[in-house]
Write an enzyme that holds these catalytic residues in place. Sequence first.
Site, PDB file in Angstrom:
ATOM      1  N   ASP A 151       6.249 -24.348   2.678  1.00 51.33           N
ATOM      2  CA  ASP A 151       6.510 -24.476   3.912  1.00 51.33           C
ATOM      3  C   ASP A 151       8.026 -24.340   3.715  1.00 51.33           C
ATOM      4  O   ASP A 151       8.733 -25.198   3.108  1.00 51.33           O
ATOM      5  CB  ASP A 151       6.199 -25.873   4.116  1.00 51.33           C
ATOM      6  CG  ASP A 151       6.731 -26.426   5.620  1.00 51.33           C
ATOM      7  OD1 ASP A 151       7.697 -26.348   5.993  1.00 51.33           O
ATOM      8  OD2 ASP A 151       5.619 -26.642   6.376  1.00 51.33           O
ATOM      9  N   HIS A 152       8.827 -23.574   4.203  1.00 51.54           N
ATOM     10  CA  HIS A 152       9.964 -23.088   3.975  1.00 51.54           C
ATOM     11  C   HIS A 152      11.070 -24.490   4.297  1.00 51.54           C
ATOM     12  O   HIS A 152      12.158 -24.576   3.832  1.00 51.54           O
ATOM     13  CB  HIS A 152      10.620 -21.851   4.513  1.00 51.54           C
ATOM     14  CG  HIS A 152      10.867 -21.949   5.853  1.00 51.54           C
ATOM     15  ND1 HIS A 152      10.039 -21.714   6.969  1.00 51.54           N
ATOM     16  CD2 HIS A 152      12.158 -22.061   6.711  1.00 51.54           C
ATOM     17  CE1 HIS A 152      10.614 -21.628   8.005  1.00 51.54           C
ATOM     18  NE2 HIS A 152      12.028 -21.986   7.950  1.00 51.54           N
ATOM     19  N   LYS A 175      10.343 -22.601  21.541  1.00 48.70           N
ATOM     20  CA  LYS A 175      11.439 -21.387  21.651  1.00 48.70           C
ATOM     21  C   LYS A 175      11.908 -21.129  22.900  1.00 48.70           C
ATOM     22  O   LYS A 175      11.463 -21.669  24.028  1.00 48.70           O
ATOM     23  CB  LYS A 175      10.416 -20.221  21.513  1.00 48.70           C
ATOM     24  CG  LYS A 175       9.830 -20.061  19.957  1.00 48.70           C
ATOM     25  CD  LYS A 175       9.266 -18.756  19.378  1.00 48.70           C
ATOM     26  CE  LYS A 175       8.671 -18.791  18.059  1.00 48.70           C
ATOM     27  NZ  LYS A 175       9.681 -18.965  16.925  1.00 48.70           N
ATOM     28  N   ARG A 203       0.870  -1.256  -0.061  1.00 44.72           N
ATOM     29  CA  ARG A 203       0.085  -0.058  -0.020  1.00 44.72           C
ATOM     30  C   ARG A 203       0.814   1.424  -0.061  1.00 44.72           C
ATOM     31  O   ARG A 203       0.421   2.316  -0.338  1.00 44.72           O
ATOM     32  CB  ARG A 203      -1.003  -0.186   1.111  1.00 44.72           C
ATOM     33  CG  ARG A 203      -1.901  -1.027   1.128  1.00 44.72           C
ATOM     34  CD  ARG A 203      -2.991  -0.987   2.338  1.00 44.72           C
ATOM     35  NE  ARG A 203      -3.547  -2.142   2.512  1.00 44.72           N
ATOM     36  CZ  ARG A 203      -4.108  -2.283   3.530  1.00 44.72           C
ATOM     37  NH1 ARG A 203      -4.847  -1.429   4.460  1.00 44.72           N
ATOM     38  NH2 ARG A 203      -4.826  -3.417   3.880  1.00 44.72           N
ATOM     39  N   HIS A 225       5.844 -27.486   9.576  1.00 46.75           N
ATOM     40  CA  HIS A 225       7.327 -27.988   9.443  1.00 46.75           C
ATOM     41  C   HIS A 225       7.461 -29.401  10.131  1.00 46.75           C
ATOM     42  O   HIS A 225       8.149 -30.220   9.472  1.00 46.75           O
ATOM     43  CB  HIS A 225       8.117 -26.951  10.206  1.00 46.75           C
ATOM     44  CG  HIS A 225       8.016 -25.532   9.703  1.00 46.75           C
ATOM     45  ND1 HIS A 225       7.470 -25.061   8.657  1.00 46.75           N
ATOM     46  CD2 HIS A 225       8.255 -24.408  10.451  1.00 46.75           C
ATOM     47  CE1 HIS A 225       7.683 -23.792   8.241  1.00 46.75           C
ATOM     48  NE2 HIS A 225       7.804 -23.323   9.629  1.00 46.75           N
ATOM     49  N   ASP A 275       2.205 -22.924  14.570  1.00 48.49           N
ATOM     50  CA  ASP A 275       3.296 -22.088  14.053  1.00 48.49           C
ATOM     51  C   ASP A 275       4.219 -23.279  13.450  1.00 48.49           C
ATOM     52  O   ASP A 275       4.954 -22.804  12.416  1.00 48.49           O
ATOM     53  CB  ASP A 275       3.936 -21.302  14.993  1.00 48.49           C
ATOM     54  CG  ASP A 275       5.230 -20.401  14.663  1.00 48.49           C
ATOM     55  OD1 ASP A 275       4.839 -19.778  13.402  1.00 48.49           O
ATOM     56  OD2 ASP A 275       6.307 -20.277  15.071  1.00 48.49           O
ATOM     57  N   ASP A 298      -3.374  -1.925  -3.306  1.00 51.95           N
ATOM     58  CA  ASP A 298      -4.278  -2.354  -2.334  1.00 51.95           C
ATOM     59  C   ASP A 298      -5.168  -3.463  -3.047  1.00 51.95           C
ATOM     60  O   ASP A 298      -5.961  -3.156  -3.785  1.00 51.95           O
ATOM     61  CB  ASP A 298      -5.039  -1.481  -1.546  1.00 51.95           C
ATOM     62  CG  ASP A 298      -6.033  -1.936  -0.622  1.00 51.95           C
ATOM     63  OD1 ASP A 298      -6.116  -3.257  -0.533  1.00 51.95           O
ATOM     64  OD2 ASP A 298      -6.734  -1.089   0.010  1.00 51.95           O
ATOM     65  N   LEU A 299      -4.879  -4.745  -2.882  1.00 47.71           N
ATOM     66  CA  LEU A 299      -5.513  -5.906  -3.411  1.00 47.71           C
ATOM     67  C   LEU A 299      -7.001  -5.793  -3.395  1.00 47.71           C
ATOM     68  O   LEU A 299      -7.964  -6.447  -3.938  1.00 47.71           O
ATOM     69  CB  LEU A 299      -4.954  -7.251  -2.734  1.00 47.71           C
ATOM     70  CG  LEU A 299      -3.897  -7.695  -3.511  1.00 47.71           C
ATOM     71  CD1 LEU A 299      -3.254  -8.819  -2.641  1.00 47.71           C
ATOM     72  CD2 LEU A 299      -3.908  -7.958  -4.719  1.00 47.71           C
TER      73      LEU A 299
HETATM   74  C1  BG6 Z   1       8.611 -20.200  11.035  1.00 43.72           C
HETATM   75  C2  BG6 Z   1       8.012 -19.888  12.301  1.00 43.72           C
HETATM   76  O1  BG6 Z   1       7.703 -20.792  10.102  1.00 43.72           O
HETATM   77  O2  BG6 Z   1       9.863 -20.927  11.117  1.00 43.72           O
HETATM   78  C3  BG6 Z   1       8.981 -19.034  13.142  1.00 43.72           C
HETATM   79  O3  BG6 Z   1       6.856 -18.786  12.068  1.00 43.72           O
HETATM   80  C4  BG6 Z   1      10.275 -20.084  13.422  1.00 43.72           C
HETATM   81  O4  BG6 Z   1       8.376 -18.788  14.615  1.00 43.72           O
HETATM   82  C5  BG6 Z   1      10.678 -20.263  11.987  1.00 43.72           C
HETATM   83  O5  BG6 Z   1      11.173 -19.262  14.302  1.00 43.72           O
HETATM   84  C6  BG6 Z   1      11.986 -21.386  12.086  1.00 43.72           C
HETATM   85  O6  BG6 Z   1      12.682 -21.561  10.929  1.00 43.72           O
HETATM   86  P1  BG6 Z   1      14.146 -22.217  10.978  1.00 43.72           P
HETATM   87  O7  BG6 Z   1      14.335 -22.229   9.515  1.00 43.72           O
HETATM   88  O8  BG6 Z   1      14.921 -21.040  11.680  1.00 43.72           O
HETATM   89  O9  BG6 Z   1      14.175 -23.308  11.666  1.00 43.72           O
END
Ligand code: BG6
Length: 507
Positions: A194-195, A357, A62, A257, A252, A102-103
């Site tokens: 999903d990284h 965490k 935006r 993951h 989260d 702005d979508l």
């Molecule tokens: C994210 C979460 O998807 O992954 C974060 O939202 C987390 O809370 C993170 O810290 C962890 O990723 P990585 O690659 O550092 O293990």
Amino acid sequence: MAATLTNPLRVGLRQERVIPPQCLIVFGASGDLTHRKLIPALFELFLQRRLSSEFAVLGCARRPWSDEIFRQTMAERLQPAIAAHPQSWEQFSQGLFYEPVDLQQPEHLVRLAQRLEQVDRQRATRGERTFYLSVSPAFYGSGARALAGAGLLADRQRSRLVIEKPFGTDYASAQQLNRVVRSCGQENQIFRIDHYLGKETVQNIMVLRFANSIFEPLWNRNHISSVQITAAETVGVEQRASYYEQSGALKDMVQNHLTQMLALTAMEPPGRFEPESIRNEKAKVLQAAHLASPEQPWTCCVRGQYGSGGTAERPMASYRHEPGVDPHSTTETYVAVKLFIDNWRWQGVPFYLRTGKHLAKRLSEVTLTFRDAPVRLFDAAAGGVSANQFVIRIQPNEGATFRFEVKAPGSGMRSRPISMNFSYDDSFGEPSDEGYVRLLADAMLGDPTLFTRSDEVEAAWRLYTPILEGLKQSPDKFPAYPYEAGTWGPAESDELLARDGLLWRRP
Ligand code: BG6
């Protein structure tokens, strides 16, 4: 950033496919993810010469920025990483553009479509487009609808849509979001990120399992007695309280993951190494998975929340004292769950997942513990006999370790455990690419192998529904046990394993 090839084991490794001309359109371009992950990943691809010179990034948000402000802001935020490659950055940044969007405003979509055509002409990007929704999750559905409504997803071959996590907040909302995005485009146009799947070592789970003949015969209930999957973090909630308060560790980290690591560890071998075969197997195994006790989910799930801790030099505030956190919050920053998978391979083998965490160490790993030898012929040297274990280290110190018994030196015949170690660093001598480098490249190439399909996402949410429902209906049964920041989580989590005569692995 791209390094030279000096290690013989790396010869021939950089053979990745070149990404064809195209424009990446990032919504949420003024947000964190863009300068922390997306632009650095694209710049890395540029340095690796995997981005064609006919590429463009169109940042959208935006804010009333211009192309020049966008370029400058990215340059400032990416320092010092880009300082080593000033000329390359200069060239690369010529491909960065910005359009205030702005979508939710239909006239903005009209302007966006015109701007995209202009960029196509300027950069010869030929109408190939990858749209990246890095906006607040509440806008994923309406964002997809807006793009489809403007006809921007109509070209099924040349337009793709990437959606960040979290995909939904529970089973019903994930189903609903899937319905919306499927009405906007075809499944093969949708890339749910999903990284963790971008991490080299997560992909390595498949290679270890299916490129070797030694593991697969042992990879089942006859030989494996339990599996642990851990993602431990040393960081706290940082500046993300507004998101995390609504989410907590289960949504989260576990639903996405850890569950993806579970799927890759437990799935059947795919018929072929191609996207649908792999995703079929992942979906199948998730559909066979369930909480150890879905009727009494509080007996197989332990939640925790960090209290204060740390050292005099590095004190850590308790979660409830973090900025933006409700002082009476019951959000979990730690969670452990026990699951089973009802199929021929895994019936009866417990899978324990945990994440948290402000834990003692940063590490993600999968540990398979093998059954005891049927007969014990040798006494143990000091320390006792340990079960054989195979540990796949996702991060840091990426690699794998195999633990087994050998003869303890000396005149007796006693055994002691040793570890045989493989380390990516020692063998390949170069850090792996950041997960986003791989995932962005794959999305732009249209390869969905490392993205979660709609049925996988839904199966993953369904798995944890008894906990999410239980939390709503009887929160008292799911207390968030306090643990000291910098430790391994609440003692109650140890009890979850102790009941089965087991211990969490303490690396
Ligand atoms: C994210 C979460 O998807 O992954 C974060 O939202 C987390 O809370 C993170 O810290 C962890 O990723 P990585 O690659 O550092 O293990």
